[in-house]
Design a protein around this motif. Structure first.
Motif, PDB file in Angstrom:
ATOM      1  N   MET A 175      38.362  34.790  50.616  1.00 17.21           N
ATOM      2  CA  MET A 175      39.355  35.694  50.038  1.00 17.21           C
ATOM      3  C   MET A 175      40.695  35.539  50.764  1.00 17.21           C
ATOM      4  O   MET A 175      41.750  35.538  50.134  1.00 17.21           O
ATOM      5  CB  MET A 175      38.857  37.144  50.131  1.00 17.21           C
ATOM      6  N   LYS A 176      40.638  35.387  52.074  1.00 13.72           N
ATOM      7  CA  LYS A 176      41.872  35.229  52.857  1.00 13.72           C
ATOM      8  C   LYS A 176      42.618  33.962  52.476  1.00 13.72           C
ATOM      9  O   LYS A 176      43.843  33.907  52.587  1.00 13.72           O
ATOM     10  CB  LYS A 176      41.540  35.196  54.359  1.00 13.72           C
ATOM     11  N   LYS A 177      41.907  32.953  52.036  1.00 15.25           N
ATOM     12  CA  LYS A 177      42.511  31.662  51.707  1.00 15.25           C
ATOM     13  C   LYS A 177      43.115  31.630  50.302  1.00 15.25           C
ATOM     14  O   LYS A 177      43.851  30.704  49.974  1.00 15.25           O
ATOM     15  CB  LYS A 177      41.477  30.547  51.839  1.00 15.25           C
ATOM     16  N   THR A 178      42.790  32.622  49.482  1.00 10.96           N
ATOM     17  CA  THR A 178      43.308  32.613  48.119  1.00 10.96           C
ATOM     18  C   THR A 178      44.757  33.070  48.105  1.00 10.96           C
ATOM     19  O   THR A 178      45.205  33.826  48.962  1.00 10.96           O
ATOM     20  CB  THR A 178      42.472  33.508  47.184  1.00 10.96           C
ATOM     21  N   ASP A 179      45.447  32.612  47.106  1.00 11.32           N
ATOM     22  CA  ASP A 179      46.860  32.928  46.967  1.00 11.32           C
ATOM     23  C   ASP A 179      47.020  33.941  45.837  1.00 11.32           C
ATOM     24  O   ASP A 179      47.245  33.583  44.691  1.00 11.32           O
ATOM     25  CB  ASP A 179      47.620  31.627  46.649  1.00 11.32           C
ATOM     26  N   MET A 180      46.841  35.214  46.187  1.00 12.14           N
ATOM     27  CA  MET A 180      46.957  36.240  45.164  1.00 12.14           C
ATOM     28  C   MET A 180      47.770  37.409  45.705  1.00 12.14           C
ATOM     29  O   MET A 180      47.824  37.618  46.914  1.00 12.14           O
ATOM     30  CB  MET A 180      45.582  36.689  44.654  1.00 12.14           C
ATOM     31  N   PRO A 181      48.383  38.159  44.814  1.00  9.00           N
ATOM     32  CA  PRO A 181      49.181  39.312  45.242  1.00  9.00           C
ATOM     33  C   PRO A 181      48.319  40.335  46.000  1.00  9.00           C
ATOM     34  O   PRO A 181      47.109  40.425  45.785  1.00  9.00           O
ATOM     35  CB  PRO A 181      49.689  39.916  43.922  1.00  9.00           C
ATOM     36  N   ALA A 182      48.967  41.109  46.857  1.00 11.01           N
ATOM     37  CA  ALA A 182      48.270  42.071  47.713  1.00 11.01           C
ATOM     38  C   ALA A 182      47.432  43.059  46.903  1.00 11.01           C
ATOM     39  O   ALA A 182      46.304  43.382  47.279  1.00 11.01           O
ATOM     40  CB  ALA A 182      49.264  42.810  48.599  1.00 11.01           C
ATOM     41  N   LYS A 233      33.848  25.174  55.317  1.00  5.59           N
ATOM     42  CA  LYS A 233      34.810  24.113  55.002  1.00  5.59           C
ATOM     43  C   LYS A 233      34.471  23.494  53.647  1.00  5.59           C
ATOM     44  O   LYS A 233      35.365  23.281  52.818  1.00  5.59           O
ATOM     45  CB  LYS A 233      34.832  23.039  56.078  1.00  5.59           C
ATOM     46  N   LEU A 234      33.199  23.218  53.436  1.00  2.56           N
ATOM     47  CA  LEU A 234      32.797  22.666  52.141  1.00  2.56           C
ATOM     48  C   LEU A 234      33.162  23.610  51.005  1.00  2.56           C
ATOM     49  O   LEU A 234      33.655  23.180  49.960  1.00  2.56           O
ATOM     50  CB  LEU A 234      31.297  22.381  52.118  1.00  2.56           C
ATOM     51  N   MET A 235      32.928  24.898  51.223  1.00  2.02           N
ATOM     52  CA  MET A 235      33.258  25.885  50.196  1.00  2.02           C
ATOM     53  C   MET A 235      34.773  25.967  50.014  1.00  2.02           C
ATOM     54  O   MET A 235      35.256  26.088  48.886  1.00  2.02           O
ATOM     55  CB  MET A 235      32.689  27.261  50.568  1.00  2.02           C
ATOM     56  N   GLY A 236      35.512  25.895  51.115  1.00  4.67           N
ATOM     57  CA  GLY A 236      36.973  25.922  51.041  1.00  4.67           C
ATOM     58  C   GLY A 236      37.503  24.719  50.285  1.00  4.67           C
ATOM     59  O   GLY A 236      38.458  24.821  49.503  1.00  4.67           O
ATOM     60  N   ASP A 237      36.883  23.567  50.503  1.00  3.86           N
ATOM     61  CA  ASP A 237      37.285  22.350  49.789  1.00  3.86           C
ATOM     62  C   ASP A 237      37.042  22.477  48.290  1.00  3.86           C
ATOM     63  O   ASP A 237      37.714  21.831  47.492  1.00  3.86           O
ATOM     64  CB  ASP A 237      36.528  21.131  50.335  1.00  3.86           C
ATOM     65  N   GLN A 281      39.413  27.168  41.275  1.00  6.55           N
ATOM     66  CA  GLN A 281      40.598  27.791  40.675  1.00  6.55           C
ATOM     67  C   GLN A 281      41.011  27.053  39.398  1.00  6.55           C
ATOM     68  O   GLN A 281      41.392  27.684  38.410  1.00  6.55           O
ATOM     69  CB  GLN A 281      41.753  27.806  41.684  1.00  6.55           C
ATOM     70  N   LYS A 282      40.910  25.732  39.417  1.00  9.10           N
ATOM     71  CA  LYS A 282      41.252  24.939  38.239  1.00  9.10           C
ATOM     72  C   LYS A 282      40.335  25.285  37.073  1.00  9.10           C
ATOM     73  O   LYS A 282      40.794  25.485  35.943  1.00  9.10           O
ATOM     74  CB  LYS A 282      41.160  23.452  38.575  1.00  9.10           C
TER      75      LYS A 282
END
Length: 163
Positions: free
Chosen positions: A60-67, A142-146, A152-153
């Motif tokens: 969740m911290k790595k996602t780019d979403m509004p607060a 890391k695998l999940m982050g990759d 997202q796509k």
């Protein structure tokens, strides 16, 4: 009268024959309980759920979403994890574990597994498994982050398809 006596004798005979089977099943289930205790299955279940929760928080911290969206998503995830923790509690899954082990392993195999976990090598495995899992989690994260950009796509494509 004769058939009543015959039925009674047959019933007693069946009970006598079934009694060792029931005793064997009880013995087997007791051994499975011992195996689950030796392997700390309850603690592993708790740790697994906590690790899942931590992984979700990290993702969740790595996602780019509004607060605001992030707060809403975090609330949803907390509710989902609480639901999962409740439904997957050790007390609720233990009967399933016992049943599966009883179906898959015979009593001799269970004795061997118990023997292993009581051995120095088995104790070392149990003792070091949390460290192994702890070191494995960053690799899995890391695998999940990759995977996140691909996820997202896929999500974006699905949104566009349904709009």
């Amino acid at each position: 009268m004769k058939s009543l006596v015959s039925a009674f004798i047959l019933g007693i005979a069946l009970l006598c024959c079934a009694s060792p089977i029931l005793a064997d099943e009880a013995s087997k289930k007791a051994k499975i309980d011992e195996m689950l205790q030796l392997t700390h299955a309850d603690q592993i279940m708790k740790q697994t759920l906590e690790q899942m929760k931590s992984m979700q928080i990290e993702q969740m911290k790595k996602t780019d979403m509004p607060a605001e969206a992030r707060a809403q998503s975090e609330e949803i995830q907390q509710k989902m994890m609480a639901l999962v923790a409740d439904r997957m509690s050790y007390e609720k899954v233990k009967p399933m574990y016992v049943q599966l082990y009883a179906e898959i392993f015979n009593e001799e195999e269970i004795d061997g597994i118990i023997g292993f976990y009581k051995s120095p090598a088995g104790k070392a495995m149990l003792e070091k498994m949390p460290l192994l899992m702890q070191r494995m989690m960053p690799m899995i994260q890391k695998l999940m982050g990759d995977l996140q950009p691909d996820i997202q796509k896929i999500t974006e494509e699905a949104k566009q398809k349904h709009n």
